[in-house]
Design a protein around this motif. Sequence first.
Motif, mmCIF file in Angstrom:
data_model
loop_
_atom_site.group_PDB
_atom_site.id
_atom_site.type_symbol
_atom_site.label_atom_id
_atom_site.label_comp_id
_atom_site.label_asym_id
_atom_site.label_seq_id
_atom_site.Cartn_x
_atom_site.Cartn_y
_atom_site.Cartn_z
ATOM 1 N N ILE A 1 -5.878 4.671 4.510
ATOM 2 C CA ILE A 1 -7.150 3.974 4.298
ATOM 3 C C ILE A 1 -6.908 2.531 3.854
ATOM 4 O O ILE A 1 -7.466 1.587 4.419
ATOM 5 N N TRP A 2 -6.065 2.356 2.844
ATOM 6 C CA TRP A 2 -5.828 1.002 2.336
ATOM 7 C C TRP A 2 -5.051 0.150 3.328
ATOM 8 O O TRP A 2 -5.283 -1.064 3.423
ATOM 9 N N ALA A 3 -4.151 0.740 4.086
ATOM 10 C CA ALA A 3 -3.435 -0.025 5.112
ATOM 11 C C ALA A 3 -4.400 -0.487 6.192
ATOM 12 O O ALA A 3 -4.294 -1.611 6.695
ATOM 13 N N ALA A 4 -5.353 0.352 6.558
ATOM 14 C CA ALA A 4 -6.358 -0.037 7.549
ATOM 15 C C ALA A 4 -7.224 -1.182 7.016
ATOM 16 O O ALA A 4 -7.523 -2.141 7.747
ATOM 17 N N ILE A 5 -7.601 -1.103 5.744
ATOM 18 C CA ILE A 5 -8.378 -2.184 5.121
ATOM 19 C C ILE A 5 -7.559 -3.477 5.127
ATOM 20 O O ILE A 5 -8.065 -4.552 5.461
ATOM 21 N N ALA A 6 -6.300 -3.380 4.768
ATOM 22 C CA ALA A 6 -5.421 -4.544 4.761
ATOM 23 C C ALA A 6 -5.311 -5.143 6.161
ATOM 24 O O ALA A 6 -5.356 -6.372 6.322
ATOM 25 N N VAL B 1 0.827 -1.204 0.000
ATOM 26 C CA VAL B 1 0.000 0.000 0.000
ATOM 27 C C VAL B 1 0.865 1.259 0.000
ATOM 28 O O VAL B 1 0.630 2.186 -0.773
ATOM 29 N N ILE B 2 1.863 1.280 0.867
ATOM 30 C CA ILE B 2 2.732 2.460 0.929
ATOM 31 C C ILE B 2 3.496 2.630 -0.384
ATOM 32 O O ILE B 2 3.640 3.740 -0.887
ATOM 33 N N SER B 3 3.937 1.534 -0.966
ATOM 34 C CA SER B 3 4.697 1.596 -2.219
ATOM 35 C C SER B 3 3.863 2.103 -3.391
ATOM 36 O O SER B 3 4.409 2.672 -4.333
ATOM 37 N N ASN B 4 2.548 1.885 -3.342
ATOM 38 C CA ASN B 4 1.700 2.213 -4.488
ATOM 39 C C ASN B 4 0.673 3.298 -4.233
ATOM 40 O O ASN B 4 -0.151 3.576 -5.102
ATOM 41 N N SER B 5 0.688 3.902 -3.063
ATOM 42 C CA SER B 5 -0.342 4.895 -2.745
ATOM 43 C C SER B 5 -0.053 6.225 -3.433
ATOM 44 O O SER B 5 1.083 6.530 -3.795
ATOM 45 N N VAL B 6 -1.115 7.004 -3.593
ATOM 46 C CA VAL B 6 -0.976 8.313 -4.229
ATOM 47 C C VAL B 6 -0.904 9.438 -3.206
ATOM 48 O O VAL B 6 -0.566 10.564 -3.564
#
Length: 136
Positions: A80-85, A68-73
């Motif tokens: 948000i995506w890290a929390a979902i993960a 997520v960190i590598s591909n986030s904008v």
Amino acid sequence: MHYVITGQSFLAFAAFMGIGLLILLLAITLVALITPHKEITLIRQGNKAAGIGMAGALIGLALPINSVISNSVSLVDAAIWAAIAAVMQVLAFGISRAIITRRGPDQIDAGNESAGWFSAGVAIAVGLVNSAAMVP
């Protein structure tokens, strides 16, 4: 190529690192809270099954956070995506625990290393799939 670390790039690094570690810490704390035993206490007592399971949970949580960190904008996108993960990993952890403990006494408390490896394997496998699914 010539790269220079600027104040802005260092602040971005610190922000992404901070949000990643914060979510990792919150998720592993939640994992420890939902287990029927005290994993940290068991690890301190030398219970290898608990150590194996917790290490797998950490790796499984860190894999999608890395993706997520590598591909986030943006930082918000990453959070948000890290929390979902993390939620997906906690669910997988709960499912693997239900499978392990279904047969009677808690296998991790008993020091059953195969139960620890199974739990770690589930966490890492789900982390890998979770990580791949998080890439746009």
